[in-house]
Structures are given as C-alpha cells and as structure tokens.
Design a protein around this motif. Sequence first.
Motif, mmCIF file in Angstrom:
data_model
loop_
_atom_site.group_PDB
_atom_site.id
_atom_site.type_symbol
_atom_site.label_atom_id
_atom_site.label_comp_id
_atom_site.label_asym_id
_atom_site.label_seq_id
_atom_site.Cartn_x
_atom_site.Cartn_y
_atom_site.Cartn_z
ATOM 1 N N THR A 107 -18.887 90.965 -89.743
ATOM 2 C CA THR A 107 -18.651 89.538 -89.527
ATOM 3 C C THR A 107 -18.551 88.808 -90.858
ATOM 4 O O THR A 107 -17.618 88.033 -91.086
ATOM 5 C CB THR A 107 -19.783 88.942 -88.684
ATOM 6 O OG1 THR A 107 -19.876 89.638 -87.442
ATOM 7 C CG2 THR A 107 -19.532 87.464 -88.415
ATOM 8 N N LEU B 257 -17.639 93.626 -81.957
ATOM 9 C CA LEU B 257 -19.103 93.547 -82.004
ATOM 10 C C LEU B 257 -19.600 92.355 -81.182
ATOM 11 O O LEU B 257 -20.527 92.489 -80.367
ATOM 12 C CB LEU B 257 -19.556 93.410 -83.456
ATOM 13 C CG LEU B 257 -21.046 93.130 -83.673
ATOM 14 C CD1 LEU B 257 -21.875 94.332 -83.250
ATOM 15 C CD2 LEU B 257 -21.330 92.773 -85.129
ATOM 16 N N TRP B 258 -18.995 91.179 -81.374
ATOM 17 C CA TRP B 258 -19.455 89.993 -80.670
ATOM 18 C C TRP B 258 -19.044 89.999 -79.207
ATOM 19 O O TRP B 258 -19.769 89.482 -78.346
ATOM 20 C CB TRP B 258 -18.939 88.735 -81.372
ATOM 21 C CG TRP B 258 -19.675 88.502 -82.656
ATOM 22 C CD1 TRP B 258 -19.268 88.813 -83.914
ATOM 23 C CD2 TRP B 258 -20.984 87.959 -82.775
ATOM 24 N NE1 TRP B 258 -20.228 88.501 -84.831
ATOM 25 C CE2 TRP B 258 -21.307 87.963 -84.170
ATOM 26 C CE3 TRP B 258 -21.909 87.462 -81.878
ATOM 27 C CZ2 TRP B 258 -22.515 87.494 -84.644
ATOM 28 C CZ3 TRP B 258 -23.124 86.988 -82.352
ATOM 29 C CH2 TRP B 258 -23.414 87.004 -83.718
ATOM 30 N N GLN C 173 -18.971 92.685 -77.429
ATOM 31 C CA GLN C 173 -19.964 93.581 -76.836
ATOM 32 C C GLN C 173 -21.295 92.844 -76.613
ATOM 33 O O GLN C 173 -21.969 93.046 -75.606
ATOM 34 C CB GLN C 173 -20.175 94.804 -77.728
ATOM 35 C CG GLN C 173 -21.182 95.810 -77.189
ATOM 36 C CD GLN C 173 -20.823 96.305 -75.798
ATOM 37 O OE1 GLN C 173 -19.661 96.614 -75.513
ATOM 38 N NE2 GLN C 173 -21.812 96.375 -74.914
ATOM 39 N N LYS C 174 -21.667 91.995 -77.567
ATOM 40 C CA LYS C 174 -22.893 91.201 -77.389
ATOM 41 C C LYS C 174 -22.770 90.294 -76.167
ATOM 42 O O LYS C 174 -23.749 90.099 -75.429
ATOM 43 C CB LYS C 174 -23.155 90.370 -78.639
ATOM 44 C CG LYS C 174 -23.631 91.185 -79.837
ATOM 45 C CD LYS C 174 -23.976 90.267 -81.007
ATOM 46 C CE LYS C 174 -24.508 91.078 -82.191
ATOM 47 N NZ LYS C 174 -24.907 90.224 -83.331
ATOM 48 N N ILE C 175 -21.604 89.743 -75.958
ATOM 49 C CA ILE C 175 -21.385 88.879 -74.805
ATOM 50 C C ILE C 175 -21.503 89.678 -73.517
ATOM 51 O O ILE C 175 -22.167 89.239 -72.554
ATOM 52 C CB ILE C 175 -20.012 88.189 -74.907
ATOM 53 C CG1 ILE C 175 -20.019 87.179 -76.063
ATOM 54 C CG2 ILE C 175 -19.634 87.509 -73.586
ATOM 55 C CD1 ILE C 175 -18.661 86.605 -76.385
ATOM 56 N N ARG C 176 -20.878 90.858 -73.476
ATOM 57 C CA ARG C 176 -20.953 91.690 -72.274
ATOM 58 C C ARG C 176 -22.393 92.104 -71.991
ATOM 59 O O ARG C 176 -22.842 92.100 -70.833
ATOM 60 C CB ARG C 176 -20.058 92.927 -72.435
ATOM 61 C CG ARG C 176 -18.567 92.612 -72.404
ATOM 62 C CD ARG C 176 -17.748 93.879 -72.321
ATOM 63 N NE ARG C 176 -17.783 94.629 -73.567
ATOM 64 C CZ ARG C 176 -16.891 94.491 -74.546
ATOM 65 N NH1 ARG C 176 -15.904 93.598 -74.435
ATOM 66 N NH2 ARG C 176 -16.980 95.225 -75.653
ATOM 67 N N SER C 177 -23.134 92.421 -73.048
ATOM 68 C CA SER C 177 -24.532 92.837 -72.870
ATOM 69 C C SER C 177 -25.382 91.684 -72.348
ATOM 70 O O SER C 177 -26.241 91.858 -71.477
ATOM 71 C CB SER C 177 -25.100 93.350 -74.197
ATOM 72 O OG SER C 177 -24.386 94.485 -74.647
ATOM 73 N N ALA C 178 -25.158 90.485 -72.897
ATOM 74 C CA ALA C 178 -25.936 89.322 -72.456
ATOM 75 C C ALA C 178 -25.620 88.973 -71.001
ATOM 76 O O ALA C 178 -26.524 88.664 -70.210
ATOM 77 C CB ALA C 178 -25.647 88.133 -73.363
ATOM 78 N N ARG D 240 -29.640 83.648 -70.576
ATOM 79 C CA ARG D 240 -28.700 84.536 -71.267
ATOM 80 C C ARG D 240 -27.449 83.786 -71.716
ATOM 81 O O ARG D 240 -26.774 84.192 -72.674
ATOM 82 C CB ARG D 240 -28.298 85.696 -70.357
ATOM 83 C CG ARG D 240 -27.544 85.269 -69.104
ATOM 84 C CD ARG D 240 -27.364 86.443 -68.136
ATOM 85 N NE ARG D 240 -26.602 86.095 -66.947
ATOM 86 C CZ ARG D 240 -27.109 85.479 -65.882
ATOM 87 N NH1 ARG D 240 -28.380 85.120 -65.884
ATOM 88 N NH2 ARG D 240 -26.355 85.213 -64.840
ATOM 89 N N ARG E 206 -27.141 82.846 -75.401
ATOM 90 C CA ARG E 206 -26.645 83.902 -76.301
ATOM 91 C C ARG E 206 -25.133 84.072 -76.160
ATOM 92 O O ARG E 206 -24.427 84.314 -77.142
ATOM 93 C CB ARG E 206 -27.372 85.217 -75.999
ATOM 94 C CG ARG E 206 -28.872 85.149 -76.222
ATOM 95 C CD ARG E 206 -29.492 86.545 -76.276
ATOM 96 N NE ARG E 206 -29.313 87.264 -75.035
ATOM 97 C CZ ARG E 206 -30.084 87.137 -73.949
ATOM 98 N NH1 ARG E 206 -31.076 86.250 -73.961
ATOM 99 N NH2 ARG E 206 -29.872 87.850 -72.864
ATOM 100 N N ALA F 31 -22.417 83.393 -79.175
ATOM 101 C CA ALA F 31 -21.497 84.478 -79.558
ATOM 102 C C ALA F 31 -20.049 83.990 -79.515
ATOM 103 O O ALA F 31 -19.244 84.315 -80.401
ATOM 104 C CB ALA F 31 -21.691 85.668 -78.623
#
Length: 387
Positions: free
Chosen positions: A51, A84-85, A87-92, A101, A104, A108
């Motif tokens: 990033t 990367l970001w 994936q963070k969104i999908r995980s949250a 959630r 987050r 993101a």
Amino acid sequence: MKTLTSPRPSFPRAQGSFARAVLFVAAIAGLSWILSGCATGTAAFRQGDYTEAARVSADRLSRNPNNRKAGEVFLQAYPQARELWLQKIRSARAVESDPFRWERVYEAYQVLRDLANRASLTPFAARSEIVVDFHLDDIESARRHLVEARVSHAESLLDLNDRYAAREAYDHFGVALRYAGQREDLLERQDIAREAGTLLVGIDPSLAQGHGINPEKLDTLLLEKLMDRPARLFVRFLPAAQAEAAQVAHFAQVEIGDLSLHRSESEAGQRDFRRALEKAEGQEHDSKREISATVFTRRKELAASCPVVVRVFHSGTQETLLERSLEVAAVWSAEWDVLTGNRRALPDESFRFSEPPDPELSEMADREAYEIAQRTREILADFCGQL
C-alpha cells in the motif's frame, strides 16, 4: 657515524586524501540510492508494504511520469495493494456476528479510494491491469450499514432500562453521528440516552450547627457552582424542591459548624531611602545635606474557618455512601506602609500609608461560604463521577 635520513615520501598523505574522497563519493552515492528507493517506493515494496509502495510510487509518477523505477514499483505494488484491501473487506463482511464489521469495511474502501485517486494521476491509469475504481457506491453503502448497526445496538441498550447501558448507548450514538453527520433524529436519541444514563443527586438544605454562615446562601452558592461547572457528563444535581418530583438516586448534604476568626499582623518588608538636598542659597559650605527615611510594609490577615462535613445518602435505603470531614478556611489579607524619617527622601512612587479597615463579619462569612461551596463541589464531582 653519520646516519642518512631519507625524506618522508608525500604519497601516503595523497593516498589518504584519495581514500577519503572515494569514501565520501560512495557515501553520497549510497545516500542517493537510499533516498531514491524511498522516493520511488522501492524500500516499502521490499518490506512487503504494498500500500505504501503504491502511494509513494504513484506520487512520484504524478510529478515525474518518466521515472522508470517508480513505474516498475507502481505496476507491481498497486494490484497487490488493491487485492490486499479487497480481501480485508471480504473477511470483514464474512464475520456476520460482529455488528461493527462495517466500520472496517468502510475504512478499507476509503483506502481503496485513496489509492485510486493517486493511480488516476499516473501515466498507467488507462492500463487494463491498473483498475481505477473509486468505490463511491460501496463507501456509501458501508457508511449506511455502519450507522444502522451502531443505532440498532444503541437502541437495544436503551431497552434494558439500565443507567450504565444507557451511557454505553450514548457512545454508540456518538459514533453514528460521526459518520452520519449531525442528524437531528440521532441527536435527539443521544440526548435521551444521556438523560437515561444520568445520575440525579438532590442537594438537601445545609445544616448549620453554629452561627456565622447563612445556610441558605451556602446552598445557593453550591448549586450555582454545580450548575455552572457540571461535575460529570452523566451527573446532575438538583435542589431539594425539584428532587422530590424526580427519580433522584442520591442526596447530598453539607453540615457546617461554628465560624471562627483569627487575625494576625506581621512585617512584610523594609525599604531604606536616602536623598541629598541641593545647597540652599546663601549657604557658605559646599557639603550637601542628606535626608533619609525608612518605609516598613505591614501585612495583616484575617482567616475565617469552620468544620464541614459532606455526606451523600442513598435515596432509597438512606445508607450513608460518603462522609467527608474537613476544615475549610477563607483568608483575607491587606498590606500598607509605615513611614519613619523624612518624607522628602521618598522617590516619586505610590505608597499606602493608610491601614485598610478589616472586613465585616458578614463579608468573611460570605468568603467562607464561597470556599465551602467550592470544596464541596470538588468532593461531589469526584465521588459521583465513580457511580
């Protein structure tokens, strides 16, 4: 036997100078290489911070589109940073048990929008592998979900009819307001939560065991201080007349004893002055006449004090929750000057040669009442803030 001494060759000094010059050039080159890596995002990329590498390289390209190194870093870092970001969104989103959630997710998407803004200013914005998506609809959707989640949780806390749960609800409404703006409906609900979480404390009339201080005046001063400077966000004090109609949790009362006065007087300083007078007309000798004076500064203090007891009772059980005994004093002081010697020796400055009169007893009683109110407020603020 004569010893022949060969002259010291000069090349070692030259060799040392050359070595230092080489080291200096190498240091400059190394520093330039490091700075170049930082300015193009290479250092961040090697550390796995894609990033930051994308941000730095994009900024460099916006100023210098022909920077080859920055271009190489950007083409590698930007796609990885986006993934990367995302994936963070999908995980949250997947953690449905977490009502918060969406915060987050929202943050993101904000990072992705920032990266897209920077990417749009580079010469690679039109390339297929460089996706420039500002995610405006996604950001708005996440913001709405975020506000709804906070409000829903706050409302469920208010339904518990619990003072501490209401205070927590107040904080959740506050978070919702930060993302929703100053919406009137949320402000109203936050006020309701604050009211539900507020501890009401009634102020009973003061008890005067002695003479000197008017208890009604003390009560007025105390309430003024408590109203002008609220003790805590979730604490409100009410006079006894209003407390009867409200759901008061506790009552506070001040008990005052006899007012005593103590007067003292002391010397606070001394200044000596000398002055030479000009020779008077017709005076035969040349010597000048000298005059002198001494100014003593006197100080007097008048202290009013009385014992004070501050109590807090539970409104239902009448249990004493707090009992604090203290001695409160109010001090009045004044200074004046006393002259000995010749007044003509004094310089042109102001002196106070009249002793100020002592204050009346009523004035000292008012000063004492003010100090008692101030100290009582501090005690109640500290105690009630823990409830």
